[in-house]
Scaffold this motif. Structure first.
Motif, PDB file in Angstrom:
ATOM      1  N   LEU A  75       0.869  -1.177   0.000  1.00 37.81           N
ATOM      2  CA  LEU A  75       0.000   0.000   0.000  1.00 37.81           C
ATOM      3  C   LEU A  75       0.906   1.228   0.000  1.00 37.81           C
ATOM      4  CD1 LEU A  75      -2.621  -1.278   2.589  1.00 37.81           C
ATOM      5  CD2 LEU A  75      -2.683  -1.417   0.084  1.00 37.81           C
ATOM      6  N   PRO A  76       0.933   1.984  -1.101  1.00 41.16           N
ATOM      7  CA  PRO A  76       1.940   3.025  -1.281  1.00 41.16           C
ATOM      8  C   PRO A  76       1.699   4.354  -0.575  1.00 41.16           C
ATOM      9  CG  PRO A  76       0.580   2.878  -3.221  1.00 41.16           C
ATOM     10  CD  PRO A  76       0.116   1.794  -2.296  1.00 41.16           C
ATOM     11  N   VAL A  77       0.605   4.492   0.153  1.00 42.71           N
ATOM     12  CA  VAL A  77       0.345   5.723   0.895  1.00 42.71           C
ATOM     13  C   VAL A  77       0.314   5.358   2.380  1.00 42.71           C
ATOM     14  CG1 VAL A  77      -1.249   7.639   1.279  1.00 42.71           C
ATOM     15  CG2 VAL A  77      -1.023   6.649  -1.017  1.00 42.71           C
ATOM     16  N   SER A  78       1.114   6.027   3.175  1.00 45.67           N
ATOM     17  CA  SER A  78       1.172   5.728   4.603  1.00 45.67           C
ATOM     18  C   SER A  78       0.826   6.988   5.392  1.00 45.67           C
ATOM     19  CB  SER A  78       2.569   5.222   4.976  1.00 45.67           C
ATOM     20  OG  SER A  78       3.521   6.239   4.752  1.00 45.67           O
ATOM     21  N   PRO A  79       0.653   6.913   6.682  1.00 43.47           N
ATOM     22  CA  PRO A  79       0.494   5.720   7.491  1.00 43.47           C
ATOM     23  C   PRO A  79      -0.897   5.128   7.300  1.00 43.47           C
ATOM     24  CG  PRO A  79       0.301   7.672   8.862  1.00 43.47           C
ATOM     25  CD  PRO A  79       0.630   8.144   7.479  1.00 43.47           C
ATOM     26  N   VAL A  80      -0.956   3.810   7.127  1.00 44.78           N
ATOM     27  CA  VAL A  80      -2.232   3.127   6.925  1.00 44.78           C
ATOM     28  C   VAL A  80      -2.888   2.919   8.288  1.00 44.78           C
ATOM     29  CG1 VAL A  80      -3.349   1.020   6.118  1.00 44.78           C
ATOM     30  CG2 VAL A  80      -1.479   2.030   4.791  1.00 44.78           C
ATOM     31  N   ILE A  81      -4.142   3.325   8.391  1.00 38.12           N
ATOM     32  CA  ILE A  81      -4.908   3.183   9.623  1.00 38.12           C
ATOM     33  C   ILE A  81      -5.632   1.838   9.646  1.00 38.12           C
ATOM     34  CG2 ILE A  81      -6.825   4.122  10.985  1.00 38.12           C
ATOM     35  CD1 ILE A  81      -6.109   6.890   9.735  1.00 38.12           C
ATOM     36  N   ALA A  82      -6.305   1.516   8.536  1.00 43.49           N
ATOM     37  CA  ALA A  82      -7.101   0.290   8.487  1.00 43.49           C
ATOM     38  C   ALA A  82      -7.434  -0.083   7.053  1.00 43.49           C
ATOM     39  CB  ALA A  82      -8.396   0.473   9.272  1.00 43.49           C
ATOM     40  N   ILE A  83      -7.731  -1.355   6.862  1.00 48.81           N
ATOM     41  CA  ILE A  83      -8.246  -1.837   5.584  1.00 48.81           C
ATOM     42  C   ILE A  83      -9.771  -1.718   5.638  1.00 48.81           C
ATOM     43  CG2 ILE A  83      -8.450  -3.833   4.028  1.00 48.81           C
ATOM     44  CD1 ILE A  83      -5.586  -2.717   4.310  1.00 48.81           C
ATOM     45  N   VAL A  84     -10.346  -1.063   4.654  1.00 54.32           N
ATOM     46  CA  VAL A  84     -11.799  -0.940   4.569  1.00 54.32           C
ATOM     47  C   VAL A  84     -12.362  -2.201   3.930  1.00 54.32           C
ATOM     48  CG1 VAL A  84     -13.712   0.369   3.549  1.00 54.32           C
ATOM     49  CG2 VAL A  84     -11.697   1.576   4.440  1.00 54.32           C
ATOM     50  N   SER A  85     -11.747  -2.625   2.799  1.00 56.99           N
ATOM     51  CA  SER A  85     -12.203  -3.834   2.122  1.00 56.99           C
ATOM     52  C   SER A  85     -11.144  -4.310   1.143  1.00 56.99           C
ATOM     53  CB  SER A  85     -13.522  -3.592   1.374  1.00 56.99           C
ATOM     54  OG  SER A  85     -13.301  -2.703   0.286  1.00 56.99           O
ATOM     55  N   VAL A  86     -11.231  -5.603   0.827  1.00 56.81           N
ATOM     56  CA  VAL A  86     -10.445  -6.196  -0.257  1.00 56.81           C
ATOM     57  C   VAL A  86     -11.463  -6.842  -1.180  1.00 56.81           C
ATOM     58  CG1 VAL A  86      -8.718  -7.908  -0.912  1.00 56.81           C
ATOM     59  CG2 VAL A  86      -8.427  -6.615   1.214  1.00 56.81           C
ATOM     60  N   SER A  87     -11.525  -6.356  -2.403  1.00 57.54           N
ATOM     61  CA  SER A  87     -12.452  -6.938  -3.372  1.00 57.54           C
ATOM     62  C   SER A  87     -11.643  -7.485  -4.536  1.00 57.54           C
ATOM     63  CB  SER A  87     -13.474  -5.903  -3.834  1.00 57.54           C
ATOM     64  OG  SER A  87     -12.848  -4.826  -4.489  1.00 57.54           O
ATOM     65  N   TYR A  88     -12.270  -8.384  -5.292  1.00 54.87           N
ATOM     66  CA  TYR A  88     -11.578  -9.010  -6.424  1.00 54.87           C
ATOM     67  C   TYR A  88     -12.608  -9.450  -7.449  1.00 54.87           C
ATOM     68  CZ  TYR A  88     -13.058 -13.455  -4.382  1.00 54.87           C
ATOM     69  OH  TYR A  88     -13.810 -14.492  -3.889  1.00 54.87           O
ATOM     70  N   PHE A  89     -12.154  -9.633  -8.673  1.00 50.37           N
ATOM     71  CA  PHE A  89     -12.999 -10.179  -9.726  1.00 50.37           C
ATOM     72  C   PHE A  89     -12.687 -11.665  -9.820  1.00 50.37           C
ATOM     73  CE2 PHE A  89     -13.079  -5.694 -10.696  1.00 50.37           C
ATOM     74  CZ  PHE A  89     -14.390  -5.490 -11.090  1.00 50.37           C
ATOM     75  N   ASP A  90     -13.698 -12.477  -9.559  1.00 53.22           N
ATOM     76  CA  ASP A  90     -13.485 -13.928  -9.548  1.00 53.22           C
ATOM     77  C   ASP A  90     -13.291 -14.459 -10.970  1.00 53.22           C
ATOM     78  OD1 ASP A  90     -16.045 -14.152 -10.709  1.00 53.22           O
ATOM     79  OD2 ASP A  90     -16.991 -14.789  -8.838  1.00 53.22           O
ATOM     80  N   GLY A  91     -13.096 -15.745 -11.091  1.00 48.48           N
ATOM     81  CA  GLY A  91     -12.837 -16.364 -12.397  1.00 48.48           C
ATOM     82  C   GLY A  91     -13.901 -16.070 -13.438  1.00 48.48           C
ATOM     83  N   GLY A  92     -15.125 -15.774 -13.013  1.00 50.18           N
ATOM     84  CA  GLY A  92     -16.210 -15.427 -13.926  1.00 50.18           C
ATOM     85  C   GLY A  92     -16.332 -13.927 -14.158  1.00 50.18           C
ATOM     86  N   ASN A  93     -15.353 -13.139 -13.699  1.00 54.85           N
ATOM     87  CA  ASN A  93     -15.320 -11.682 -13.841  1.00 54.85           C
ATOM     88  C   ASN A  93     -16.459 -10.999 -13.073  1.00 54.85           C
ATOM     89  OD1 ASN A  93     -14.012  -9.344 -14.682  1.00 54.85           O
ATOM     90  ND2 ASN A  93     -15.186  -9.211 -16.583  1.00 54.85           N
TER      91      ASN A  93
END
Length: 189
Positions: A75-93
């Motif tokens: 994560l290139p911007v600091s200081p990081v306080i918390a992760i809000v979410s991690v999302s991804y596109f699954d194999g079916g997009n």
């Protein structure tokens, strides 16, 4: 890795108009718009991914996209306080949100990063440049939480902008600003 995108700007500036006016010894309201613009310019020079500090000053939200999961997602911007979410596109997009129990946030000398928890497996992602998106909050907190040397550097930059061109003063202010912010600059390892 793509450049991060700020999704929620800070609610306030690290230095208030009243603080800047007191520093400049301005006791009227005629130049409030000018001084406010100069505070914004000085802050932009230092703040965020594009700022020379590479840090978020007052709390703000960022999104970092990746082509896929990896052992270390920086994560290139600091200081990081918390992760809000991690999302991804699954194999079916189709976009999915990853359960927070799958990953951890860590920081070391290179900065903050997200990594897989022991015993967990990253899901399969669709092949695209933004297959994984991490949304996170970064910053020192409120304006009063920003380290005083950074706040003083902003006031000096505002002073330089307000006073106009005077080469001898400009050089002295530049030196002091760089001395004040030096401990907070992001350093590549």
């Amino acid at each position: 890795m793509l450049a991060p995108v700020r999704t929620v700007a800070p609610a306030t500036m690290p230095v208030s108009l009243a603080e800047a006016k007191a520093h400049l010894r301005v006791d009227h309201d005629d130049q409030d718009d000018l001084i406010t613009a100069q505070i914004k310019a000085a802050t932009a020079y230092l703040d965020g991914y594009a700022g020379i500090l590479g840090r978020a000053l007052v709390t703000q939200t960022w999104r970092q996209d990746f082509a896929g999961f990896a052992d270390r997602l920086p994560l290139p911007v600091s200081p990081v306080i918390a992760i809000v979410s991690v999302s991804y596109f699954d194999g079916g997009n189709v976009q999915q949100t990853l359960d927070a129990g799958v990953y951890d946030l860590f920081a070391d000398a290179r900065g903050a990063y997200v990594t897989l928890r022991p015993g967990q497996v990253w899901p399969v992602t669709f092949h695209r440049a933004d297959a994984v998106s991490i949304t996170f909050t970064a910053g020192y907190g409120a304006a009063a939480d920003v380290p005083e040397p950074i706040r003083q550097a902003i006031l000096l930059i505002v002073q330089r902008l307000f006073d106009g061109a005077d080469t001898s003063i400009d050089v002295a202010i530049d030196r002091v600003v760089h001395v004040l912010i030096a401990p907070y600059r992001a350093r590549p390892l």
